[in-house]
Design a protein around this motif. Structure first.
Motif, PDB file in Angstrom:
ATOM      1  N   SER A 250      -3.796   8.188  -5.176  1.00 39.60           N
ATOM      2  CA  SER A 250      -4.900   8.390  -6.114  1.00 39.60           C
ATOM      3  C   SER A 250      -4.791   9.814  -6.635  1.00 39.60           C
ATOM      4  CB  SER A 250      -6.239   8.173  -5.402  1.00 39.60           C
ATOM      5  OG  SER A 250      -6.636   9.360  -4.744  1.00 39.60           O
ATOM      6  N   PRO A 251      -5.412  10.114  -7.773  1.00 37.97           N
ATOM      7  CA  PRO A 251      -5.300  11.471  -8.318  1.00 37.97           C
ATOM      8  C   PRO A 251      -5.946  12.531  -7.429  1.00 37.97           C
ATOM      9  CG  PRO A 251      -6.752  10.110  -9.671  1.00 37.97           C
ATOM     10  CD  PRO A 251      -6.149   9.209  -8.644  1.00 37.97           C
ATOM     11  N   ASP A 252      -6.701  12.110  -6.419  1.00 40.40           N
ATOM     12  CA  ASP A 252      -7.374  13.061  -5.533  1.00 40.40           C
ATOM     13  C   ASP A 252      -6.598  13.349  -4.258  1.00 40.40           C
ATOM     14  OD1 ASP A 252      -9.558  13.260  -7.309  1.00 40.40           O
ATOM     15  OD2 ASP A 252     -10.416  11.435  -6.455  1.00 40.40           O
ATOM     16  N   THR A 253      -5.518  12.612  -4.007  1.00 36.58           N
ATOM     17  CA  THR A 253      -4.738  12.819  -2.789  1.00 36.58           C
ATOM     18  C   THR A 253      -3.261  12.935  -3.155  1.00 36.58           C
ATOM     19  OG1 THR A 253      -4.458  10.453  -2.405  1.00 36.58           O
ATOM     20  CG2 THR A 253      -6.361  11.493  -1.370  1.00 36.58           C
TER      21      THR A 253
ATOM     22  N   GLN B 153       0.825  -1.205   0.000  1.00 37.59           N
ATOM     23  CA  GLN B 153       0.000   0.000   0.000  1.00 37.59           C
ATOM     24  C   GLN B 153       0.860   1.256   0.000  1.00 37.59           C
ATOM     25  OE1 GLN B 153      -2.434  -0.595   3.435  1.00 37.59           O
ATOM     26  NE2 GLN B 153      -4.098  -1.501   2.254  1.00 37.59           N
TER      27      GLN B 153
ATOM     28  N   ASP C 179      -6.430   9.618 -17.512  1.00 35.75           N
ATOM     29  CA  ASP C 179      -5.393   8.584 -17.394  1.00 35.75           C
ATOM     30  C   ASP C 179      -4.176   8.919 -18.248  1.00 35.75           C
ATOM     31  OD1 ASP C 179      -6.845   7.087 -15.558  1.00 35.75           O
ATOM     32  OD2 ASP C 179      -7.682   5.748 -17.077  1.00 35.75           O
TER      33      ASP C 179
ATOM     34  N   SER D  78       2.367   1.983  -3.534  1.00 35.78           N
ATOM     35  CA  SER D  78       1.513   2.285  -4.682  1.00 35.78           C
ATOM     36  C   SER D  78       1.378   3.799  -4.832  1.00 35.78           C
ATOM     37  CB  SER D  78       0.139   1.633  -4.510  1.00 35.78           C
ATOM     38  OG  SER D  78      -0.528   2.219  -3.416  1.00 35.78           O
TER      39      SER D  78
END
Length: 157
Positions: A13-16, A7, A128, A10
């Motif tokens: 996400s595009p929001d964080t 985790q 993307d 990786s």
């Protein structure tokens, strides 16, 4: 390898973002200027603010999306102007070779603490693809909009 390690390795996400909050805020406060077509007034895009000009332009695109991207200052490390200019030439050559349509621009810090960055607004680039290009050019984030013409940051780090 434990699942916790997987985790943490990786991408976000595009929001964080894992960037410091002050740096994230600097991206939110930046002025994303676009040199509109010849004879038209230059435009300024801002994170989260609808831009009527952008909405009109997106309405003319077969894919109603756009990405604002720079190749300057990879991962937020300030380079010499000549290095940034060479990176931007390479970015434009890559865009041209793949047939992307774009307008030139310049990302600016309204407080003047960060140097202005030569940039491009690329038409028809989905989220993307925008993130792939942003990672390739070693950026912390890209500015992206869909048909709502309300640009938002897609975090890459």
């Amino acid at each position: 390898m434990s699942s916790l390690q997987n985790q943490t390795m990786s991408p976000p996400s595009p929001d964080t973002s894992q960037l410091p909050p002050a740096l994230q805020q600097a991206y939110r406060d930046a002025l994303y200027r676009v040199d509109a077509a010849q004879g038209a007034v230059a435009q300024t895009l801002r994170v989260g603010e609808r831009n009527d000009w952008l909405g009109q332009q997106l309405g003319r695109q077969s894919i109603q999306a756009a990405c604002y991207l720079t190749a300057c200052n990879p991962w937020g490390q300030i380079l010499e102007p000549a290095e940034n200019a060479a990176r931007m030439r390479a970015l434009r050559q890559a865009l041209d070779s793949e047939g992307w349509q774009y307008l030139d621009g310049c990302g600016q810090d309204p407080l003047g603490h960060w140097p202005a960055e030569d940039s491009v607004l690329i038409w028809g680039m989905d989220a993307d693809t925008a993130m792939q290009w942003g990672r390739h050019w070693q950026q912390n984030a890209v500015l992206w909009s869909d048909a709502d013409a309300r640009p938002r940051l897609l975090w890459l780090r």
